[in-house]
Design an enzyme around this catalytic site. Structure first.
Site, mmCIF file in Angstrom:
data_model
loop_
_atom_site.group_PDB
_atom_site.id
_atom_site.type_symbol
_atom_site.label_atom_id
_atom_site.label_comp_id
_atom_site.label_asym_id
_atom_site.label_seq_id
_atom_site.Cartn_x
_atom_site.Cartn_y
_atom_site.Cartn_z
ATOM 1 N N GLY A 275 2.929 2.833 10.838
ATOM 2 C CA GLY A 275 3.781 4.126 10.350
ATOM 3 C C GLY A 275 4.479 4.274 11.785
ATOM 4 C CD GLU B 95 -2.861 5.801 6.501
ATOM 5 O OE1 GLU B 95 -2.698 5.929 5.283
ATOM 6 O OE2 GLU B 95 -1.778 5.129 7.285
ATOM 7 C CD GLU C 279 -3.236 -1.841 7.578
ATOM 8 O OE1 GLU C 279 -2.302 -2.135 6.769
ATOM 9 O OE2 GLU C 279 -3.698 -0.423 7.597
ATOM 10 C CG HIS D 268 -5.935 2.131 5.164
ATOM 11 N ND1 HIS D 268 -5.200 3.135 5.990
ATOM 12 C CD2 HIS D 268 -4.932 1.179 4.952
ATOM 13 C CE1 HIS D 268 -4.067 2.866 6.442
ATOM 14 N NE2 HIS D 268 -3.664 1.514 5.712
ATOM 15 C CB SER E 153 5.624 -1.201 12.018
ATOM 16 O OG SER E 153 5.087 0.079 12.073
ATOM 17 C CG ASN F 244 -1.892 1.326 1.213
ATOM 18 O OD1 ASN F 244 -1.781 1.935 0.412
ATOM 19 N ND2 ASN F 244 -2.431 1.525 2.340
ATOM 20 C CD1 TRP F 245 4.158 1.362 -2.493
ATOM 21 C CD2 TRP F 245 3.725 1.943 -4.588
ATOM 22 N NE1 TRP F 245 4.646 0.343 -3.244
ATOM 23 C CE2 TRP F 245 4.666 0.944 -4.557
ATOM 24 C CE3 TRP F 245 3.518 2.542 -5.720
ATOM 25 C CZ2 TRP F 245 5.331 0.160 -5.529
ATOM 26 C CZ3 TRP F 245 4.005 2.013 -6.990
ATOM 27 C CH2 TRP F 245 4.916 0.944 -6.796
ATOM 28 C CE LYS F 246 -0.225 3.360 4.816
ATOM 29 N NZ LYS F 246 0.020 3.571 6.126
ATOM 30 N N GLY G 157 2.994 -0.708 4.277
ATOM 31 C CA GLY G 157 3.074 0.609 3.943
ATOM 32 C C GLY G 157 4.680 0.626 3.691
ATOM 33 N N GLY G 158 5.293 1.463 4.766
ATOM 34 C CA GLY G 158 6.500 1.817 4.411
ATOM 35 C C GLY G 158 7.611 1.042 3.849
HETATM 36 P P1 13P Z 1 3.371 0.658 7.757
HETATM 37 O O1 13P Z 1 3.650 -0.529 7.058
HETATM 38 O O2 13P Z 1 3.880 1.918 7.189
HETATM 39 O O3 13P Z 1 3.056 0.687 9.133
HETATM 40 O O4 13P Z 1 1.626 0.894 7.024
HETATM 41 C C1 13P Z 1 0.714 0.023 7.454
HETATM 42 C C2 13P Z 1 -0.549 0.338 6.834
HETATM 43 O O5 13P Z 1 -1.357 1.248 6.960
HETATM 44 C C3 13P Z 1 -0.669 -0.567 5.354
HETATM 45 O O6 13P Z 1 -1.783 -0.273 4.778
#
Ligand code: 13P
Length: 253
Positions: free
Chosen positions: A173, A97, A167, A95, A212, A9-11, A233-234
């Site tokens: 993050g 967010e 999540e 999600h 994470s 998930n590159w956001k 994500g990251g």
């Molecule tokens: P991180 O892996 O950066 O913590 O993000 C998790 C996430 O929200 C994936 O959708």
């Protein structure tokens, strides 16, 4: 048997040029006999170009969101048929967010699930609790309610296409991962709800963990019986690190 499934998930990171550069560096790193299913969810504007770059590879294309209506006056939104046209097989919905920063409610997530099913796009439905809820001992209550309401439109006959993602908001993050035991406890609860709702099909639904996830903790998370993949994500932003995650994620279970 549930095939492990990793989703990047590159956001709001990587436009067209960066997405193409990633594909060029990442695809040659993939093993021929990839045991893990893999998908990438870039920003909307990179879907088309990345979809073309991934064509013929084992990597699927996913959207980060969708609007439930098929067309109309919804400024800034993207309809399911547009995702089909761009080549998406999956879409992330609910999600945290979206829920926290944009006020999305589970009923709206359920509308998105129905719209995706109508277009044969598999929904990846996210649930997760805040730190306050966890500390108050309300994790199961919050997650259980999100699950029931977000899946309200999913008929049992279509349950097989569903992917769930747990999540914990406090682990996204932040570098603070849920321990494998903490995650498994919640995944087992989600599994029980899915089986209650969908019978045997609930047992085949993959439940990803997100928050994470890194190359050095993914194997321990996936070793848990109800953790079937990761939403990353990251650590999905660099080809080396996403390839390392894949390598560590093992085969069919
Ligand atoms: P991180 O892996 O950066 O913590 O993000 C998790 C996430 O929200 C994936 O959708």
């Amino acid at each position: 048997m549930r095939r492990p499934f990793l989703v990047a998930n590159w956001k709001m990171q990587k436009g067209r040029a960066a997405a193409l550069a990633f594909a060029r560096a990442f695809l040659p790193r993939l093993a021929d006999d990839l045991e893990t299913e893999v998908a990438i969810a870039p920003p909307f504007v990179a879907l088309d170009a990345l979809g073309r770059a991934l064509a013929g590879s084992p990597v699927a294309l996913a959207a980060q969101n969708v609007h439930p209506e098929s067309q109309g006056a919804f400024t800034g939104e993207i309809a399911p048929a547009m995702l089909v046209e761009a080549g998406c097989s999956y879409a992330i919905v609910g999600h945290s967010e979206r829920r926290v920063l944009f006020g999305e409610q589970s009923a709206f997530v359920a509308d998105k699930v129905a719209a995706l099913l109508a277009h044969d796009i598999a929904p990846i439905v996210c649930v997760g609790e805040s730190l306050e809820a966890r500390e108050a001992g309300r994790s199961f209550e919050v997650i259980g309610a999100q699950l029931e309401e977000s899946l309200a439109t999913l008929p049992p006959a279509r349950a097989a296409v569903l992917v769930m993602a747990y999540e914990p908001r406090w682990a996204i993050g932040t570098g603070r991962t849920a321990t494998p035991g903490q995650a498994q406890e919640v995944h087992a609860m989600i599994r029980a709800r899915l089986v209650e709702r969908f019978g045997a099909a609930g047992d085949a639904i993959r439940i990803q963990y997100g928050g994470s996830v890194k190359p050095d903790n993914v194997a321990a998370l996936l070793a848990e019986p109800d953790i079937d993949g990761a939403l990353v994500g990251g650590a999905s932003l660099e080809p080396e690190s996403f390839a390392a995650l894949l390598q560590q994620s093992g085969g069919p279970r």
